[in-house]
Write a protein that holds these residues in place. Structure first.
Motif, PDB file in Angstrom:
ATOM      1  N   PRO A 124     138.132 -77.599 -91.858  1.00  0.00           N
ATOM      2  CA  PRO A 124     138.440 -79.016 -91.658  1.00  0.00           C
ATOM      3  C   PRO A 124     138.920 -79.285 -90.226  1.00  0.00           C
ATOM      4  O   PRO A 124     139.721 -78.533 -89.681  1.00  0.00           O
ATOM      5  CB  PRO A 124     139.572 -79.279 -92.657  1.00  0.00           C
ATOM      6  N   GLY A 125     138.383 -80.341 -89.623  1.00  0.00           N
ATOM      7  CA  GLY A 125     138.806 -80.726 -88.279  1.00  0.00           C
ATOM      8  C   GLY A 125     138.211 -79.914 -87.155  1.00  0.00           C
ATOM      9  O   GLY A 125     138.592 -80.098 -86.001  1.00  0.00           O
ATOM     10  N   VAL A 126     137.265 -79.020 -87.472  1.00  0.00           N
ATOM     11  CA  VAL A 126     136.657 -78.172 -86.443  1.00  0.00           C
ATOM     12  C   VAL A 126     135.151 -78.072 -86.685  1.00  0.00           C
ATOM     13  O   VAL A 126     134.709 -77.859 -87.810  1.00  0.00           O
ATOM     14  CB  VAL A 126     137.249 -76.744 -86.438  1.00  0.00           C
ATOM     15  N   ARG A 127     134.388 -78.243 -85.614  1.00  0.00           N
ATOM     16  CA  ARG A 127     132.943 -77.986 -85.671  1.00  0.00           C
ATOM     17  C   ARG A 127     132.661 -76.857 -84.694  1.00  0.00           C
ATOM     18  O   ARG A 127     133.094 -76.893 -83.545  1.00  0.00           O
ATOM     19  CB  ARG A 127     132.162 -79.235 -85.274  1.00  0.00           C
ATOM     20  N   ASN A 128     131.950 -75.849 -85.180  1.00  0.00           N
ATOM     21  CA  ASN A 128     131.585 -74.692 -84.362  1.00  0.00           C
ATOM     22  C   ASN A 128     130.097 -74.717 -84.060  1.00  0.00           C
ATOM     23  O   ASN A 128     129.300 -75.093 -84.917  1.00  0.00           O
ATOM     24  CB  ASN A 128     131.867 -73.384 -85.096  1.00  0.00           C
ATOM     25  N   VAL A 129     129.746 -74.261 -82.876  1.00  0.00           N
ATOM     26  CA  VAL A 129     128.350 -74.029 -82.516  1.00  0.00           C
ATOM     27  C   VAL A 129     128.290 -72.633 -81.908  1.00  0.00           C
ATOM     28  O   VAL A 129     129.036 -72.327 -80.976  1.00  0.00           O
ATOM     29  CB  VAL A 129     127.816 -75.079 -81.520  1.00  0.00           C
ATOM     30  N   GLY A 130     127.429 -71.785 -82.473  1.00  0.00           N
ATOM     31  CA  GLY A 130     127.254 -70.430 -81.972  1.00  0.00           C
ATOM     32  C   GLY A 130     125.868 -70.255 -81.382  1.00  0.00           C
ATOM     33  O   GLY A 130     124.875 -70.641 -82.007  1.00  0.00           O
ATOM     34  N   GLY A 131     125.804 -69.710 -80.167  1.00  0.00           N
ATOM     35  CA  GLY A 131     124.526 -69.447 -79.516  1.00  0.00           C
ATOM     36  C   GLY A 131     124.314 -67.956 -79.341  1.00  0.00           C
ATOM     37  O   GLY A 131     125.258 -67.220 -79.043  1.00  0.00           O
ATOM     38  N   HIS A 132     123.081 -67.527 -79.531  1.00  0.00           N
ATOM     39  CA  HIS A 132     122.713 -66.111 -79.453  1.00  0.00           C
ATOM     40  C   HIS A 132     121.384 -66.032 -78.720  1.00  0.00           C
ATOM     41  O   HIS A 132     120.334 -66.281 -79.305  1.00  0.00           O
ATOM     42  CB  HIS A 132     122.564 -65.526 -80.857  1.00  0.00           C
ATOM     43  N   ALA A 190     121.935 -60.562 -72.754  1.00  0.00           N
ATOM     44  CA  ALA A 190     122.231 -61.340 -73.956  1.00  0.00           C
ATOM     45  C   ALA A 190     123.472 -62.166 -73.684  1.00  0.00           C
ATOM     46  O   ALA A 190     124.435 -61.680 -73.072  1.00  0.00           O
ATOM     47  CB  ALA A 190     122.441 -60.424 -75.149  1.00  0.00           C
ATOM     48  N   GLU A 191     123.437 -63.413 -74.131  1.00  0.00           N
ATOM     49  CA  GLU A 191     124.579 -64.302 -74.004  1.00  0.00           C
ATOM     50  C   GLU A 191     124.953 -64.798 -75.396  1.00  0.00           C
ATOM     51  O   GLU A 191     124.130 -65.358 -76.107  1.00  0.00           O
ATOM     52  CB  GLU A 191     124.257 -65.489 -73.107  1.00  0.00           C
ATOM     53  N   LEU A 192     126.197 -64.545 -75.769  1.00  0.00           N
ATOM     54  CA  LEU A 192     126.729 -65.000 -77.045  1.00  0.00           C
ATOM     55  C   LEU A 192     127.803 -66.036 -76.758  1.00  0.00           C
ATOM     56  O   LEU A 192     128.707 -65.788 -75.954  1.00  0.00           O
ATOM     57  CB  LEU A 192     127.326 -63.827 -77.827  1.00  0.00           C
ATOM     58  N   THR A 193     127.702 -67.196 -77.394  1.00  0.00           N
ATOM     59  CA  THR A 193     128.684 -68.254 -77.184  1.00  0.00           C
ATOM     60  C   THR A 193     129.180 -68.766 -78.524  1.00  0.00           C
ATOM     61  O   THR A 193     128.462 -68.727 -79.526  1.00  0.00           O
ATOM     62  CB  THR A 193     128.087 -69.430 -76.393  1.00  0.00           C
ATOM     63  N   LEU A 194     130.406 -69.245 -78.534  1.00  0.00           N
ATOM     64  CA  LEU A 194     130.966 -69.894 -79.715  1.00  0.00           C
ATOM     65  C   LEU A 194     131.865 -71.017 -79.224  1.00  0.00           C
ATOM     66  O   LEU A 194     132.830 -70.763 -78.495  1.00  0.00           O
ATOM     67  CB  LEU A 194     131.769 -68.910 -80.576  1.00  0.00           C
ATOM     68  N   SER A 195     131.506 -72.251 -79.578  1.00  0.00           N
ATOM     69  CA  SER A 195     132.312 -73.386 -79.154  1.00  0.00           C
ATOM     70  C   SER A 195     133.014 -74.010 -80.354  1.00  0.00           C
ATOM     71  O   SER A 195     132.524 -73.948 -81.486  1.00  0.00           O
ATOM     72  CB  SER A 195     131.461 -74.430 -78.435  1.00  0.00           C
ATOM     73  N   PHE A 196     134.158 -74.577 -80.075  1.00  0.00           N
ATOM     74  CA  PHE A 196     134.983 -75.245 -81.073  1.00  0.00           C
ATOM     75  C   PHE A 196     135.209 -76.672 -80.606  1.00  0.00           C
ATOM     76  O   PHE A 196     135.643 -76.884 -79.472  1.00  0.00           O
ATOM     77  CB  PHE A 196     136.348 -74.555 -81.201  1.00  0.00           C
TER      78      PHE A 196
END
Length: 146
Positions: free
Chosen positions: A82-90, A102-108
């Motif tokens: 709740p209250g958080v949206r994540n986006v993960g890139g690979h 390789a680039e791994l990302t995780l945004s909040f």
């Protein structure tokens, strides 16, 4: 407010090999300890719109929706907290010499993103590093095997 975590790693394998390993999300628990289980009900290539359930040590289970896929990797998003949206890139990009990066990302993002990242930043960084190192090892082993 958005907070992003990012890790890159050079892999002695073509980007296609690393990309294929990343897109086989159901196999992640075999090469990274950051994943307890990945439940993918679809078969065949990873596709936009798929919903995948992920369990990780020390975290509540989450549901991810694939938002982008190409030959070099994929992106997925989750609003399981709740209250958080994540986006993960690979993503994996060829370096032109038989290796890739390789680039791994995780945004909040969202009203609770700052609080969550303050509480979990150490764990997030450890898990992204585990995934990068596991991916490197798996891709290099696959490339060496032919």
């Amino acid at each position: 407010m958005s907070v992003q975590f990012r890790d890159t790693i050079t892999i002695a394998a073509p980007a296609a090999v690393a990309g294929d390993i990343m897109k086989a999300v159901q196999d992640w628990p075999s090469w990274t300890a950051s994943m307890s289980s990945v439940d993918r009900t679809a078969t065949g290539p990873l596709t936009v719109g798929e919903t995948i359930k992920v369990k990780q040590p020390k975290l509540t289970p989450s549901t991810w929706n694939v938002t982008r896929v190409d030959a070099h990797g994929f992106e997925w998003a989750s609003s399981s907290s709740p209250g958080v949206r994540n986006v993960g890139g690979h993503w994996a990009i060829d370096n032109g010499d038989g290796t890739c990066t390789a680039e791994l990302t995780l945004s909040f993002a969202g009203p609770l993103a700052r609080v969550v990242t303050l509480l979990y930043s150490g764990l997030i960084r450890r898990y992204i590093r585990m995934e990068a190192e596991g991916l490197r090892k798996a891709a290099e082993e696959r490339a060496a095997a032919g």
